[in-house]
Design an enzyme around this catalytic site. Structure first.
Site, short mmCIF file in Angstrom:
data_model
loop_
_atom_site.label_atom_id
_atom_site.label_comp_id
_atom_site.label_asym_id
_atom_site.label_seq_id
_atom_site.Cartn_x
_atom_site.Cartn_y
_atom_site.Cartn_z
N SER A 71 0.85 -1.19 0.00
CA SER A 71 0.00 0.00 0.00
C SER A 71 0.89 1.24 0.00
CB SER A 71 -0.86 -0.01 1.27
OG SER A 71 -1.63 1.16 1.35
N SER A 83 -2.26 -7.48 -3.93
CA SER A 83 -2.12 -8.92 -4.24
C SER A 83 -0.86 -9.49 -3.61
CB SER A 83 -2.14 -9.14 -5.76
OG SER A 83 -1.23 -8.32 -6.45
#
Lengths: 203, 203
Positions: free
Chosen positions: B40, B112
């Site tokens: 992130s 992912s």
């Protein structure tokens, strides 16, 4: 999905996002969903395939969603329960929306027997992006066409929840395009759809 | 899904099906998935958006899948459980495959974090259609960038399952494109991807 999957869309150093209008302009078309609905054997896939081929001739950018590419992929694992049938159409609707966002003319060919489910897909999309195409074929004709004898099996109870036999088909009351295939050839059905798209400025 | 949804693909009066090759030829490109993976705040969305804008300049046909268009639509209702996180990536993979079938260059920007999930998507696609792009940014840099203080919240335990803090990130060992963003600018990352696509004949 991670709880932090969604946060980086807000980071300040984001700049240009390519939008639906730009993707559509590149394709010189107005994206939409041609949502075919009708009984099994009514001719949805045949007409949708013929329309796609015609649009390709016109250098238009299309994609056809049908049992072939959805059932064994995205919607693998969904059962025939009421909830799963709803979820099946919901996902097809959401994927159609993504393709419209990509600037594509989508052809969706599923029985989609329930008004409520079709209405929900309609509501996902912007005005003019959902075109309901009713493939209106008498059930006797569908039964005759059916090469696997599924209607026969359904009548014997060997297949359950079969639309038109043991499960309802709710015909559209105000389809955008109404194809009466007992009095129209495939070519006439295709022309009718292409004319609609041209008249309304999609092509 | 109706039990008779899948039968009309076999009716004998089917003729021409538009195929992936025809859709790609119209677009003058070789479709593929650029699968961005990284922490992130690593820059996945920023780089993916910049690549998409560059490809549009080159009149290439693209679509970007990210939290914005997936989380509130197709994958609405999925939780953060292990099973649902797997299902999240599975559906994104299946949708990517449909877009590739439509001839589109797909950019997928999700954390992912798990190798197994990425490998599963890879296996859905044909050889050369899956391009893994590792957005390799030191976690300290990601933490600094994060405008919502999610990393802080994760460290305090206010957010659980946060990749890099309370959940693992399994870095790719052999990414097709490895972007070390601590020594590369966004422009250099974009160039690196565009050069890869050109060299390999996608554009």
């Amino acid at each position: 999905m991670s709880s932090n999957e969604n946060n980086d869309k807000n980071i300040i150093w984001h700049d240009h996002h390519v939008c639906k209008e730009e993707r559509s302009r590149l394709k010189e078309q107005k994206p939409c969903v041609l949502w075919f609905t009708g009984l099994s054997g009514s001719g949805k896939s045949t007409i949708a395939n013929a329309v796609e081929a015609k649009l390709l001739q016109k250098k238009k950018h299309t994609y056809l969603l049908d049992g072939d590419n959805i059932r064994l992929g995205l919607n693998k694992g969904l059962s025939f329960s009421d909830i799963d049938r709803k979820e099946n159409i919901r996902r097809i609707g959401e994927v159609s929306k993504l393709f419209v966002d990509a600037g594509i003319i989508v052809l969706s060919a599923f029985i989609s027997p329930f008004k409520e489910d079709r209405e929900r897909v309609h509501n996902l999309l912007k005005k003019g992006e959902f075109i309901e195409v009713y493939v209106d074929t008498p059930i006797e004709v569908c039964e005759k066409r059916d090469p696997k004898g599924l209607y026969q099996k359904a009548k014997k109870g060997e297949i359950t929840n079969f639309t038109g036999v043991s499960s309802a088909y709710e015909a559209p009351s105000k389809a955008d395009i109404h194809l009466k295939t007992d009095v129209m050839s495939v070519e006439e059905c295709v022309d009718s759809i292409i004319n609609y798209l041209m008249k309304k400025g999609y092509l």
